[in-house]
Design a protein around this motif. Structure first.
Motif, PDB file in Angstrom:
ATOM      1  N   TYR A 239     -14.239  -3.082   7.348  1.00 39.03           N
ATOM      2  CA  TYR A 239     -14.205  -1.937   6.429  1.00 39.03           C
ATOM      3  C   TYR A 239     -15.038  -2.225   5.172  1.00 39.03           C
ATOM      4  O   TYR A 239     -14.519  -2.191   4.050  1.00 39.03           O
ATOM      5  N   GLN A 241     -16.955  -0.469   3.558  1.00 38.37           N
ATOM      6  CA  GLN A 241     -17.026   0.681   2.659  1.00 38.37           C
ATOM      7  C   GLN A 241     -15.923   0.677   1.611  1.00 38.37           C
ATOM      8  O   GLN A 241     -15.974   1.445   0.642  1.00 38.37           O
ATOM      9  N   GLN A 244     -16.597  -2.649  -3.702  1.00 41.02           N
ATOM     10  CA  GLN A 244     -17.512  -2.155  -4.741  1.00 41.02           C
ATOM     11  C   GLN A 244     -18.404  -3.287  -5.255  1.00 41.02           C
ATOM     12  O   GLN A 244     -18.379  -3.628  -6.432  1.00 41.02           O
TER      13      GLN A 244
END
Length: 636
Positions: A239, A241, A244
C-alpha cells in the motif's frame, strides 16, 4: 485547531503558575537550563480526582504499560527493567516482568504478586488483560510482548491465564514470526493486542525485526498453548499510496494497534508512525482488506496555531483508540524531540555541504550547548555497543585535541547497528547505549549514522536508552562516507577504520514542539481518508520556555471512556494525566476540550492509561514510570 481549553475553575494562568518551578537535578546546564526535571503540578483539578496509588518501585523509569482485567478487580503493570534488564538489587526491584496489583479497594491498591519474564526479555508497550472463550480456553488472558535486552533475550508474545490473578498460569511464551533465525527464537515484538472473534481468538503484534516490511503479524491463539502465525501485512510494499514521502515522512512502521467490532465487522486500527493511522477489515484475519487511512496535515496544524511556524509535520503516529460510539478515533503522536529538523552540514573538505539529519529521541538537544551550535572535527568510533570494539578516547587520537578550536566539541561518529556485518557479530543496541560508551570515553557529543540500507532522507538511527545527558544527531549513511572521504558503499566491509579523523561538521536545531493528539472522524471522505477534526496539546508542550528541564512533555497514550462517547484520557509523561471531551456543533465542527487532569506537586511521568467500569462508573488507571499505579475517579 486549538491548543488548550479549560472548562474548569482552574485557569490556564493558575496552572502555569503552579508548574513554574521545576524540581531538577543540575547536570550539564547549558544556556537553556538543566535537562532533567519535572513539571510541578497542583495535584488534581477539574473532573479528574485521585483515589489511590500503589508504590511499586524506588527505581526511575522502571514501569511501563498498565492493563486492567475485565472484572476491574486487578491491574497489571509492566516492569521493563531498564534497557539492559538489570534488576536493581539495592532497591529490591525484580528483573523484568509484570506486577499484579489488587484494586478491589480503589483507595488502597496493593501489590499481590509478580510474573517474571525470561532472562534478558522484557515487556513494555503490549500489556492487555482480555476475556477469551474458545473450545480450548475460557478465562481471562494476560497478553504481553517480549523484547531483547541482553544476550539471552527472547522475543514473541507471552500469554498467561490470570482468571485467578493471585495464581497466574503460563499458557505459552515467545511465540511469533521466526524470520530472524539468528535470534534463536521469535522476533522481538513491541506491542500486542488480542481479540475474541467467537469460535476463534487472535492476537496482532508488532514485528520489530521486520520493521518497515511485513511487520504486522497476526497469530491464531484459539488454542493459547499453541499459537501460530497466520498472516503478515507489508504496508510499505502493498500500500505505498498510504505514505507521504514528499513531506519527508519516511519512518513508516507499525507501533501499536487495537481491534474492535464496529457495525458487525472486526476493524483493525494500526498506528503506523509516519504512515499515519490505518484501518483494515479483519473479519478474516488471513485476508485483511484495507478500509482507509489518515494523512498528516501540512503545515503542522498544532505548531502553526501554537507558535505561528509553518513547518512540515513530523508524523510519529504512536497509539489510537475508537470512542465508545465508534464515531471518532483519537491518535497520539509521540515526539521526544522538541528541537527538530537539525541543519546538519559537513563544513570542510571536498564533500562540504548540507545533509539530511534528525535529532536522536532521548538525547539532549543541541541548544543545551553554550553557543547552541554543534561543531568540530569528527572521529569514527565504530558501532559503540557494549559488546562492540571499544570507542577510542579523544586523547588516543594523535593531534586531535590540539586541533580543536574555541567553541568546538569533541565529536565521535557511531554507526547504527550492527546488523548483518560479518565483522561485528555482536547484538545491536539503543543509541543511548552507544552514547554512554562515547561519554565514558570522553567525547562531548555523538553523530549517529544510518547503516546502509536504512532510510536516508530523513534518516532514522533508532531512539531511547539514554542515561547520559549528551547531544546526539542522526545523519545519513552517505554523509557518513562523505565525512571520512570514503566511497559510498552498500556492502561490508564498510567505511573507515576506528580512530580515523574526518572533516568538521556543524549542526543547529529549531524548536518544533512535543508530540500531541489528533481527533479523526471515523468515516471516509471522498479521497478515502478519515478527516482530521482537531488537535490538542498541553500549553507547556508547545512553548520553548519549558523545552528543557521540565521532563518529557509529549503525549504517550489515549484511553477512551467506555461509558461516555465523548470522553478520553491521556497519559502525558511529565505533563501528567489529562481528561478531554469532544465538543461538536456539527459533523465537521468538533474540538478537543480539556476538562481536568492530575499532576503531582512533585511531578509525574505517566506511561500508560486505561479507562474501566465498575458499577456503571468510569475510573482511570495510570502507570507512572518512576512510581507505580495511580487510580482516578471521573466526576461530572
Amino acid at each position: 485547531m486549538r491548543t488548550k481549553r479549560f472548562l474548569t475553575a482552574l485557569t490556564a494562568a493558575a496552572l502555569t503558575a503552579a508548574m513554574a518551578t521545576p524540581a531538577v537535578t543540575a547536570a550539564h546546564p547549558g544556556q537553556h537550563g538543566p535537562l532533567d526535571g519535572h513539571l510541578l503540578g497542583p495535584g488534581a483539578w477539574g473532573d479528574l480526582q485521585l483515589l489511590g496509588k500503589a508504590d511499586l518501585t524506588d527505581t526511575d523509569d522502571l514501569i511501563a504499560d498498565v492493563a486492567i482485567d475485565p472484572r476491574s478487580t486487578h491491574a497489571y503493570l509492566a516492569n521493563w527493567g531498564k534497557p539492559t534488564c538489570d534488576a536493581n538489587r539495592e532497591d529490591g526491584d525484580p528483573d523484568a516482568g509484570a506486577y499484579v496489583v489488587d484494586i478491589t479497594d480503589l483507595a488502597n491498591p496493593r501489590r499481590i504478586g509478580f510474573i517474571p519474564h525470561s532472562q534478558d526479555s522484557r515487556p513494555g508497550e503490549g500489556m492487555q488483560a482480555v476475556p477469551i472463550g474458545t473450545r480450548f480456553y475460557n478465562g481471562t488472558m494476560l497478553v504481553m510482548n517480549n523484547e531483547h535486552c541482553g544476550k539471552n533475550g527472547k522475543g514473541g508474545v507471552s500469554l498467561y491465564d490470570v482468571s485467578n490473578p493471585a495464581k497466574p498460569v503460563k499458557l505459552s511464551e515467545h511465540f511469533g514470526d521466526r524470520a530472524n533465525l539468528s535470534l534463536g527464537d521469535s522476533n522481538d515484538i513491541h506491542s500486542a493486542f488480542a481479540w475474541d472473534a467467537g469460535a476463534n481468538a487472535y492476537v496482532v503484534v508488532t514485528d520489530n525485526f521486520e520493521s518497515g516490511g511485513p511487520d504486522v503479524d497476526i497469530l491464531d491463539i484459539t488454542n493459547p498453548r499453541r499459537p501460530r502465525l497466520i498472516h503478515e501485512i507489508d504496508i510499505n510494499a502493498a500500500y505505498p499510496q498510504l505514505t507521504q514521502p514528499q513531506l519527508g515522512l519516511t519512518q513508516v512502521f507499525l507501533h501499536d494497534m487495537t481491534v474492535k467490532r464496529i457495525n458487525g465487522h472486526w476493524v483493525l486500527l494500526l498506528s503506523y508512525w509516519d504512515g499515519g493511522y490505518i484501518q483494515f477489515n479483519v473479519d478474516n484475519p488471513t485476508q485483511p482488506t484495507l478500509i482507509g487511512d489518515t494523512d498528516f496535515s501540512h503545515p503542522d496544524p498544532q505548531l502553526l496555531e501554537s507558535t505561528g511556524q509553518a513547518r512540515t509535520p513530523e508524523g510519529n503516529g504512536h497509539q489510537a483508540e475508537f470512542t465508545s460510539d465508534d464515531e471518532y478515533f483519537l491518535g497520539t503522536d509521540e515526539d521526544f524531540t522538541p528541537y527538530g529538523a537539525t541543519d546538519f552540514a559537513i563544513s570542510t573538505g571536498a564533500s562540504a555541504g548540507p545533509y539530511p539529519s534528525v535529532p536522536v529521541p532521548g538525547s539532549a538537544p543541541i541548544v543545551v550547548l553554550s553557543d547552541e551550535v554543534l561543531n568540530g572535527p569528527v572521529v569514527y568510533g565504530g558501532y559503540g555497543c557494549p559488546d562492540s570494539a571499544a570507542v577510542p578516547t579523544p586523547g588516543s587520537i594523535p593531534g586531535y585535541e590540539a586541533s580543536l578550536q574555541p567553541g568546538e566539541e569533541r565529536i565521535v561518529v557511531l554507526q547504527r547497528g550492527p546488523a548483518g556485518d560479518p565483522s561485528a557479530p555482536e547484538p545491536a543496541c539503543f543509541p543511548g547505549q552507544k552514547a554512554h560508551q562515547a561519554v565514558t570515553a570522553g567525547w562531548d557529543a555523538v553523530v549517529v549514522v544510518q547503516r546502509h540500507g536504512g532510510p536516508e532522507n530523513p534518516p532514522y538511527c533508532g531512539s531511547g536508552g539514554f542515561d547520559d545527558l549528551v547531544v546526539a544527531v542522526c545523519t545519513s549513511h552517505e554523509a557518513y562516507h562523505r565525512m571520512f572521504g570514503t566511497p559510498v558503499s552498500t556492502t561490508y566491509p564498510d567505511g573507515p577504520a576506528i580512530g580515523t579523523v574526518g572533516e568538521r561538521v556543524r549542526a543547529t536545531a529549531a524548536f518544533d514542539g512535543w508530540g500531541y493528539v489528533h481527533l479523526f472522524a471515523n468515516r471516509l471522505d471522498a479521497g478515502g481518508k478519515f478527516p482530521e477534526l482537531d488537535t490538542y496539546a498541553i500549553e507547556e508542550g508547545m512553548g520553548e520556555a519549558r523545552a528543557v528541564g521540565f521532563g518529557d512533555l509529549t503525549v504517550h497514550e489515549v484511553a477512551t471512556d467506555p461509558n461516555h462517547a465523548r470522553r478520553a484520557y491521556l497519559s502525558y509523561y511529565s505533563g501528567g494525566m489529562r481528561a478531554l471531551e469532544i465538543m461538536c456543533t456539527g459533523p465537521d465542527s468538533c474540538e478537543l476540550v480539556e476538562t481536568g487532569g492530575y499532576l503531582s506537586p512533585t511531578g509525574n511521568d505517566f506511561w500508560g492509561v486505561e479507562a474501566f467500569t465498575r458499577d456503571g462508573t468510569t475510573y482511570v488507571a495510570g502507570s507512572d514510570r518512576d512510581d507505580g499505579l495511580y487510580l482516578f475517579s471521573t466526576t461530572r
